[in-house]
Write a protein that holds these residues in place. Structure first.
Motif, PDB file in Angstrom:
ATOM      1  N   TYR A   1       0.701  -1.112  -0.002  1.00  0.00           N
ATOM      2  CA  TYR A   1      -0.071   0.069  -0.232  1.00  0.00           C
ATOM      3  C   TYR A   1       0.974   1.447   0.033  1.00  0.00           C
ATOM      4  O   TYR A   1       0.331   2.232  -0.817  1.00  0.00           O
ATOM      5  CB  TYR A   1      -0.966  -0.061   1.263  1.00  0.00           C
ATOM      6  CG  TYR A   1      -2.144  -0.884   1.013  1.00  0.00           C
ATOM      7  CD1 TYR A   1      -3.282  -0.556   0.110  1.00  0.00           C
ATOM      8  CD2 TYR A   1      -2.275  -1.941   1.928  1.00  0.00           C
ATOM      9  CE1 TYR A   1      -4.323  -1.096   0.019  1.00  0.00           C
ATOM     10  CE2 TYR A   1      -3.558  -2.861   1.784  1.00  0.00           C
ATOM     11  CZ  TYR A   1      -4.585  -2.402   0.697  1.00  0.00           C
ATOM     12  OH  TYR A   1      -5.593  -3.125   0.563  1.00  0.00           O
ATOM     13  N   ARG A   2       1.824   1.265   0.589  1.00  0.00           N
ATOM     14  CA  ARG A   2       2.776   2.469   0.696  1.00  0.00           C
ATOM     15  C   ARG A   2       3.288   3.009  -0.597  1.00  0.00           C
ATOM     16  O   ARG A   2       3.878   3.926  -0.989  1.00  0.00           O
ATOM     17  CB  ARG A   2       4.008   2.543   1.790  1.00  0.00           C
ATOM     18  CG  ARG A   2       3.369   2.475   3.288  1.00  0.00           C
ATOM     19  CD  ARG A   2       4.725   2.642   4.247  1.00  0.00           C
ATOM     20  NE  ARG A   2       5.521   1.409   4.219  1.00  0.00           N
ATOM     21  CZ  ARG A   2       5.323   0.335   5.109  1.00  0.00           C
ATOM     22  NH1 ARG A   2       4.461   0.352   5.886  1.00  0.00           N
ATOM     23  NH2 ARG A   2       6.319  -0.663   4.966  1.00  0.00           N
ATOM     24  N   GLU A   3       3.657   1.840  -1.208  1.00  0.00           N
ATOM     25  CA  GLU A   3       4.377   1.977  -2.627  1.00  0.00           C
ATOM     26  C   GLU A   3       3.231   2.278  -3.601  1.00  0.00           C
ATOM     27  O   GLU A   3       3.792   2.908  -4.889  1.00  0.00           O
ATOM     28  CB  GLU A   3       4.997   0.656  -3.077  1.00  0.00           C
ATOM     29  CG  GLU A   3       6.015   0.284  -2.133  1.00  0.00           C
ATOM     30  CD  GLU A   3       6.703  -1.080  -2.166  1.00  0.00           C
ATOM     31  OE1 GLU A   3       6.295  -1.650  -3.031  1.00  0.00           O
ATOM     32  OE2 GLU A   3       7.645  -1.271  -1.557  1.00  0.00           O
ATOM     33  N   ALA A   4       2.119   1.996  -3.545  1.00  0.00           N
ATOM     34  CA  ALA A   4       0.972   2.109  -4.520  1.00  0.00           C
ATOM     35  C   ALA A   4       0.528   3.516  -4.599  1.00  0.00           C
ATOM     36  O   ALA A   4       0.493   4.433  -3.664  1.00  0.00           O
ATOM     37  CB  ALA A   4      -0.252   1.131  -4.275  1.00  0.00           C
ATOM     38  N   ASP A   5       0.367   4.177  -5.896  1.00  0.00           N
ATOM     39  CA  ASP A   5      -0.351   5.169  -6.384  1.00  0.00           C
ATOM     40  C   ASP A   5      -2.023   5.275  -6.612  1.00  0.00           C
ATOM     41  O   ASP A   5      -2.778   6.170  -6.052  1.00  0.00           O
ATOM     42  CB  ASP A   5       0.259   5.855  -7.591  1.00  0.00           C
ATOM     43  CG  ASP A   5       1.644   6.248  -7.549  1.00  0.00           C
ATOM     44  OD1 ASP A   5       2.078   7.056  -6.624  1.00  0.00           O
ATOM     45  OD2 ASP A   5       2.392   5.861  -8.304  1.00  0.00           O
ATOM     46  N   LEU A   6      -2.229   3.721  -6.919  1.00  0.00           N
ATOM     47  CA  LEU A   6      -3.700   3.525  -7.248  1.00  0.00           C
ATOM     48  C   LEU A   6      -3.905   2.263  -6.720  1.00  0.00           C
ATOM     49  O   LEU A   6      -3.228   1.257  -7.254  1.00  0.00           O
ATOM     50  CB  LEU A   6      -4.024   3.961  -8.712  1.00  0.00           C
ATOM     51  CG  LEU A   6      -4.239   5.295  -9.166  1.00  0.00           C
ATOM     52  CD1 LEU A   6      -4.683   5.213 -10.679  1.00  0.00           C
ATOM     53  CD2 LEU A   6      -5.363   5.877  -8.372  1.00  0.00           C
ATOM     54  N   PHE A   7      -4.856   2.125  -6.050  1.00  0.00           N
ATOM     55  CA  PHE A   7      -5.475   0.750  -5.803  1.00  0.00           C
ATOM     56  C   PHE A   7      -6.541   0.428  -6.749  1.00  0.00           C
ATOM     57  O   PHE A   7      -7.498   1.321  -7.159  1.00  0.00           O
ATOM     58  CB  PHE A   7      -6.103   0.325  -4.453  1.00  0.00           C
ATOM     59  CG  PHE A   7      -6.502  -0.877  -4.143  1.00  0.00           C
ATOM     60  CD1 PHE A   7      -5.722  -1.755  -3.462  1.00  0.00           C
ATOM     61  CD2 PHE A   7      -7.929  -1.467  -4.369  1.00  0.00           C
ATOM     62  CE1 PHE A   7      -5.875  -3.080  -3.208  1.00  0.00           C
ATOM     63  CE2 PHE A   7      -8.054  -2.529  -3.969  1.00  0.00           C
ATOM     64  CZ  PHE A   7      -7.309  -3.609  -3.550  1.00  0.00           C
ATOM     65  N   CYS A   8      -6.595  -0.730  -7.437  1.00  0.00           N
ATOM     66  CA  CYS A   8      -7.399  -0.918  -8.702  1.00  0.00           C
ATOM     67  C   CYS A   8      -8.701  -2.012  -8.270  1.00  0.00           C
ATOM     68  O   CYS A   8      -8.445  -2.892  -7.810  1.00  0.00           O
ATOM     69  CB  CYS A   8      -6.826  -1.324  -9.889  1.00  0.00           C
ATOM     70  SG  CYS A   8      -5.170  -0.441 -10.218  1.00  0.00           S
TER      71      CYS A   8
ATOM     72  N   GLY B   1      -8.007   3.217   4.393  1.00  0.00           N
ATOM     73  CA  GLY B   1      -7.278   3.460   5.587  1.00  0.00           C
ATOM     74  C   GLY B   1      -5.766   3.632   5.468  1.00  0.00           C
ATOM     75  O   GLY B   1      -5.002   3.978   6.291  1.00  0.00           O
ATOM     76  N   HIS B   2      -5.112   3.061   4.210  1.00  0.00           N
ATOM     77  CA  HIS B   2      -3.767   3.445   3.894  1.00  0.00           C
ATOM     78  C   HIS B   2      -3.628   4.698   3.198  1.00  0.00           C
ATOM     79  O   HIS B   2      -2.468   4.781   2.712  1.00  0.00           O
ATOM     80  CB  HIS B   2      -3.352   2.032   3.007  1.00  0.00           C
ATOM     81  CG  HIS B   2      -2.982   1.113   4.000  1.00  0.00           C
ATOM     82  ND1 HIS B   2      -3.960  -0.032   4.483  1.00  0.00           N
ATOM     83  CD2 HIS B   2      -2.012   0.353   4.786  1.00  0.00           C
ATOM     84  CE1 HIS B   2      -3.428  -0.978   4.942  1.00  0.00           C
ATOM     85  NE2 HIS B   2      -2.182  -0.661   5.378  1.00  0.00           N
ATOM     86  N   GLY B   3      -4.705   5.325   2.851  1.00  0.00           N
ATOM     87  CA  GLY B   3      -4.331   6.546   2.260  1.00  0.00           C
ATOM     88  C   GLY B   3      -3.893   6.408   0.643  1.00  0.00           C
ATOM     89  O   GLY B   3      -3.607   7.356   0.067  1.00  0.00           O
ATOM     90  N   CYS B   4      -4.664   5.525   0.080  1.00  0.00           N
ATOM     91  CA  CYS B   4      -4.425   5.060  -1.377  1.00  0.00           C
ATOM     92  C   CYS B   4      -5.528   5.366  -2.176  1.00  0.00           C
ATOM     93  O   CYS B   4      -6.626   4.695  -1.829  1.00  0.00           O
ATOM     94  CB  CYS B   4      -3.994   3.357  -1.340  1.00  0.00           C
ATOM     95  SG  CYS B   4      -3.533   3.099  -3.123  1.00  0.00           S
ATOM     96  N   PRO B   5      -5.494   6.196  -3.154  1.00  0.00           N
ATOM     97  CA  PRO B   5      -6.569   6.335  -4.116  1.00  0.00           C
ATOM     98  C   PRO B   5      -6.884   5.108  -4.850  1.00  0.00           C
ATOM     99  O   PRO B   5      -6.428   4.077  -4.899  1.00  0.00           O
ATOM    100  CB  PRO B   5      -5.967   7.591  -4.891  1.00  0.00           C
ATOM    101  CG  PRO B   5      -4.918   8.052  -4.139  1.00  0.00           C
ATOM    102  CD  PRO B   5      -4.329   7.039  -3.183  1.00  0.00           C
ATOM    103  N   VAL B   6      -8.218   5.169  -5.342  1.00  0.00           N
ATOM    104  CA  VAL B   6      -8.653   4.015  -6.105  1.00  0.00           C
ATOM    105  C   VAL B   6      -9.174   4.163  -7.306  1.00  0.00           C
ATOM    106  O   VAL B   6      -9.703   5.320  -7.902  1.00  0.00           O
ATOM    107  CB  VAL B   6     -10.002   3.551  -5.058  1.00  0.00           C
ATOM    108  CG1 VAL B   6     -10.878   2.427  -5.777  1.00  0.00           C
ATOM    109  CG2 VAL B   6      -9.777   3.454  -3.507  1.00  0.00           C
TER     110      VAL B   6
ATOM    111  N   GLY C   1     -14.689  11.817  -4.419  1.00  0.00           N
ATOM    112  CA  GLY C   1     -13.201  12.308  -5.061  1.00  0.00           C
ATOM    113  C   GLY C   1     -12.041  11.752  -4.673  1.00  0.00           C
ATOM    114  O   GLY C   1     -10.999  12.282  -4.570  1.00  0.00           O
ATOM    115  N   ILE C   2     -12.174  10.261  -4.558  1.00  0.00           N
ATOM    116  CA  ILE C   2     -10.820   9.557  -4.019  1.00  0.00           C
ATOM    117  C   ILE C   2      -9.992   8.957  -5.117  1.00  0.00           C
ATOM    118  O   ILE C   2      -9.267   8.023  -4.935  1.00  0.00           O
ATOM    119  CB  ILE C   2     -11.069   8.818  -2.891  1.00  0.00           C
ATOM    120  CG1 ILE C   2     -12.301   7.730  -3.366  1.00  0.00           C
ATOM    121  CG2 ILE C   2     -11.702   9.608  -1.720  1.00  0.00           C
ATOM    122  CD1 ILE C   2     -12.396   6.669  -2.012  1.00  0.00           C
ATOM    123  N   GLY C   3     -10.703   9.061  -6.400  1.00  0.00           N
ATOM    124  CA  GLY C   3      -9.754   8.395  -7.619  1.00  0.00           C
ATOM    125  C   GLY C   3     -10.556   8.702  -8.805  1.00  0.00           C
ATOM    126  O   GLY C   3     -11.601   9.126  -8.846  1.00  0.00           O
TER     127      GLY C   3
END
Length: 358
Positions: free
Chosen positions: A254-261, A283-288, A304-306
């Protein structure tokens, strides 16, 4: 000390499967907001013992604010390892007992997967259908507030529900917003979860394979990849990494990701289905990244999270290339995710339950 009863007809509460991890998260969160939780879960024999103890305490004058139950993915009468209805009256008789003693009952109805046909599970769902229907009949009689992952799911429940209905999606889990990696390193995509039957990632994999500056980490169970990985033969390129991690090992992904798909074909099931990993990524602050026509896309767009993209290969490639060049937009998405995350903790879910049942 406030008291409540937590009921779940599942034996292995807390195992890595999302359907059984959720009850443990809710139990922990109820305790964190100040409740003494009397727990009823396990196989029929274990539940029978716990129910008898709680009944004795109620007769002795112990007061419980409410009973909250989480359903199993199987019908309540079929949750034994052999799936035979060995305890046909145990759970619903307990609900009835609690209501007679002035204890309101809330129940989270996990899924209505059984109304859809997916691969080789079709025959199993047909056999279990009468037991699922029986659950719904008993809910109508014994449940004061019915909680669903999304309100849209109510439209798929036969004969509806006469009482209060509200949505109670998964919680966001740990609040961990650390981001690793430096701007200008391309675009890092992440998927964590199952691959079948309605999580088909082939279009996403194909699109990423056409964009060398993008990396995609696909995390799934090793046994599942052995079983279905062949459908991705010829699609996996050097910028796509298949890994098998779980638990705390996921934090680094999650820390390395820019987007969760959550980019899937919009089958009717996806109109109301709420992925557990959607809120874990929040919860990990990762956009979707979501595909149009799904409940997830509506949520992502509203908050507005992705980005939201039509399920089309050419459009997806264009979107990913644009995002790889526009890290300012990614930063905006990430800021928005961290802003809304505190509204979606497990503790907030439990406070909602308590508010509606009290």
């Amino acid at each position: 000390m406030r008291r409540m009863i937590f009921h779940c007809p599942v034996k292995n509460v807390g195992n890595p499967d999302a359907s059984q991890l959720r009850p443990l998260k809710m139990i922990e969160a109820f305790r964190q907001i100040g409740y003494d939780v009397a727990v009823v879960y396990g196989d029929g024999a274990e539940r029978k013992k716990s129910i008898a103890a709680i009944k004795r305490s109620i007769r002795d004058g112990v007061k419980y604010d409410f009973l909250y139950s989480e359903s199993s993915t199987l019908p309540t009468l079929c949750t034994e390892s052999h799936h035979l209805p060995s305890y046909p009256f145990l759970d619903f008789a307990f609900f009835s007992f609690c209501r007679r003693h002035g204890i309101r009952v809330g129940l989270f109805y996990r899924d209505i997967y059984w109304r859809f046909s997916f691969g080789n599970e079709k025959w199993k769902m047909k056999l279990l259908k009468p037991f699922y229907i029986y659950d719904l009949i008993m809910y109508r009689r014994l449940v004061d507030v019915l909680f669903l992952p999304s309100k849209e799911m109510l439209g798929y429940i036969p004969f509806g529900f006469p009482g209060r209905v509200d949505e109670l999606p998964p919680g966001a889990g740990k609040m961990s917003f650390t981001k690793t990696g430096m701007p200008g390193q391309g675009l890092n995509l992440l998927y964590i979860g199952g691959l079948v039957p309605h999580y088909d990632l082939r279009m996403l994999v194909k699109a990423v394979s056409e964009i060398p500056e993008i990396t995609f980490t696909l995390c799934c169970r090793k046994d599942e990849w052995k079983r279905v990985g062949h459908i991705y033969d010829g699609l996996i390129s050097n910028n796509i990494h298949v890994v098998h991690k779980s638990g705390d090992e996921l934090d680094a992904l999650y820390r390395e990701a820019d987007l969760f798909c959550i980019y899937v074909k919009a089958h009717e099931y996806w109109r109301f289905a709420v992925p557990f990993k959607l809120f874990e990524s929040i919860g990990h602050g990762c956009p979707v990244l979501a595909s149009e026509g799904t409940w997830t896309a509506d949520f992502v767009s509203r908050e507005g999270i992705g980005p939201v993209c039509r399920y089309d290969s050419d459009e997806l490639v264009r979107l990913l290339r644009e995002l790889a060049r526009n890290r300012e937009k990614l930063a905006e998405y990430r800021k928005r995710v961290t802003d809304i995350a505190p509204e979606h903790t497990w503790q907030m879910r439990c406070r909602k339950v308590a508010h509606l049942l009290l």
